[in-house]
Write a protein that holds these residues in place. Structure first.
Motif, PDB file in Angstrom:
ATOM      1  N   ASP A  33       0.856  -1.184   0.000  1.00 32.53           N
ATOM      2  CA  ASP A  33       0.000   0.000   0.000  1.00 32.53           C
ATOM      3  C   ASP A  33       0.895   1.238   0.000  1.00 32.53           C
ATOM      4  O   ASP A  33       1.193   1.813   1.041  1.00 32.53           O
ATOM      5  N   HIS A  34       1.333   1.637  -1.189  1.00 31.32           N
ATOM      6  CA  HIS A  34       2.231   2.792  -1.292  1.00 31.32           C
ATOM      7  C   HIS A  34       1.608   3.935  -2.088  1.00 31.32           C
ATOM      8  O   HIS A  34       2.298   4.893  -2.450  1.00 31.32           O
ATOM      9  N   ALA A  35       0.312   3.864  -2.357  1.00 28.46           N
ATOM     10  CA  ALA A  35      -0.336   4.856  -3.220  1.00 28.46           C
ATOM     11  C   ALA A  35      -0.208   6.271  -2.667  1.00 28.46           C
ATOM     12  O   ALA A  35       0.132   7.209  -3.401  1.00 28.46           O
ATOM     13  N   LEU A  38       3.476   7.515  -2.743  1.00 26.00           N
ATOM     14  CA  LEU A  38       3.899   7.799  -4.110  1.00 26.00           C
ATOM     15  C   LEU A  38       3.288   9.100  -4.615  1.00 26.00           C
ATOM     16  O   LEU A  38       3.972   9.922  -5.244  1.00 26.00           O
ATOM     17  N   SER A  39       2.015   9.309  -4.339  1.00 27.29           N
ATOM     18  CA  SER A  39       1.361  10.533  -4.811  1.00 27.29           C
ATOM     19  C   SER A  39       1.988  11.773  -4.184  1.00 27.29           C
ATOM     20  O   SER A  39       2.225  12.778  -4.867  1.00 27.29           O
ATOM     21  N   ASP A  58      -0.148   2.681  -9.207  1.00 28.40           N
ATOM     22  CA  ASP A  58       0.853   2.131  -8.302  1.00 28.40           C
ATOM     23  C   ASP A  58       1.775   1.214  -9.100  1.00 28.40           C
ATOM     24  O   ASP A  58       1.473   0.804 -10.215  1.00 28.40           O
ATOM     25  N   LEU A  83       6.682   2.679 -13.665  1.00 30.92           N
ATOM     26  CA  LEU A  83       5.780   3.677 -13.099  1.00 30.92           C
ATOM     27  C   LEU A  83       5.065   4.355 -14.252  1.00 30.92           C
ATOM     28  O   LEU A  83       5.711   4.865 -15.178  1.00 30.92           O
ATOM     29  N   ILE A 169      -6.886   1.621   0.838  1.00 33.62           N
ATOM     30  CA  ILE A 169      -5.738   2.519   0.751  1.00 33.62           C
ATOM     31  C   ILE A 169      -5.721   3.349   2.025  1.00 33.62           C
ATOM     32  O   ILE A 169      -6.713   4.009   2.359  1.00 33.62           O
ATOM     33  N   LEU A 205      -4.292   8.519  -6.332  1.00 38.95           N
ATOM     34  CA  LEU A 205      -4.018   7.322  -5.532  1.00 38.95           C
ATOM     35  C   LEU A 205      -4.255   6.052  -6.346  1.00 38.95           C
ATOM     36  O   LEU A 205      -4.308   4.956  -5.796  1.00 38.95           O
ATOM     37  N   GLY A 206      -4.416   6.220  -7.647  1.00 34.70           N
ATOM     38  CA  GLY A 206      -4.576   5.065  -8.525  1.00 34.70           C
ATOM     39  C   GLY A 206      -5.996   4.573  -8.675  1.00 34.70           C
ATOM     40  O   GLY A 206      -6.220   3.509  -9.269  1.00 34.70           O
TER      41      GLY A 206
END
Length: 222
Positions: A33-35, A38-39, A58, A83, A169, A205-206
């Motif tokens: 869970d890196h959304a 990353l954002s 993601d 990515l 998320i 967040l995808g």
């Protein structure tokens, strides 16, 4: 599940107004869970992402099967990992200029090794979103009805839809509940529109971002 008869193909020219900027990456380890991380990392470099209806996939979605997971909730991106950032064409070069940048995700980092060829939206009849934002505990029937209404608002007349896995998320503002969605038997123009516009909230967040699929079997493998 929502299912109607197939449709006939029609001639269509792919537009270039929305494209996916694609980067090869290097990262030793990332949380599944890196959304949110990353954002936030990308917004530090491209603050306008929130203003142009951009979408951030993601790493696992962009790469398909290019990752390995362990029981700790962490995973190890492979050399095939990518990515993808969905942006308007006029923002493509500025996005690709991130090549060589290392994104700071707190305890983790992602090196953007190289900007690869950008990707146009696809006219394939089947598209799949790993995450579409929804209310907690919503039934499959209600989720599909909401999705149906969102698609119709885009001028899309869905023929076949299938809901899939539920995922969460985590963000500082709370948990975002999501569910995967496959939409099939789309007309070519509808497929492109859906990929360009997406449905629902939290694109950074995808969520609500669709990718083309060759068939239902490939969706089941995600």
């Amino acid at each position: 599940m929502f299912w109607q008869e197939d449709i006939k193909e029609e001639h269509f020219t792919l537009p270039s107004s929305i494209q996916d900027a694609v980067f090869s990456i290097r990262s030793k380890i990332l949380p599944m869970d890196h959304a949110y991380l990353l954002s936030q990392a990308l917004l530090k470099h491209l603050p306008w992402l929130a203003e142009v209806n951009a979408g951030i996939f993601d790493i696992s979605v962009a790469d398909g099967n290019g990752w390995e997971q362990d029981e700790s909730g962490l995973y190890y991106p492979s050399k095939r990992s990518r990515l993808n950032i969905r942006v308007p064409q006029e923002k493509l070069k500025e996005t690709q200029a991130l090549s060589g940048t290392t994104l700071d995700l707190g305890e983790y980092s992602i090196k953007l090794i190289k900007a690869l060829d950008s990707k146009l939206m696809s006219d394939m009849q089947i598209v799949f979103a790993k995450r579409v934002a929804c209310d907690k505990g919503v039934s499959e029937e209600a989720f599909l009805q909401t999705s149906f209404n969102q698609l119709q608002a885009l001028g899309i007349q869905p023929k076949k839809m299938m809901a899939g896995l539920e995922r969460n998320i985590e963000t500082p503002n709370g948990t975002i509940h999501t569910r995967s969605l496959m939409v099939a038997s789309l007309r070519k123009a509808e497929s492109v529109t859906l990929q360009e516009q997406g449905i629902g909230e939290h694109r950074l967040l995808g969520c609500g971002l669709f990718l083309p699929q060759k068939g239902i079997e490939s969706v089941n493998a995600v």
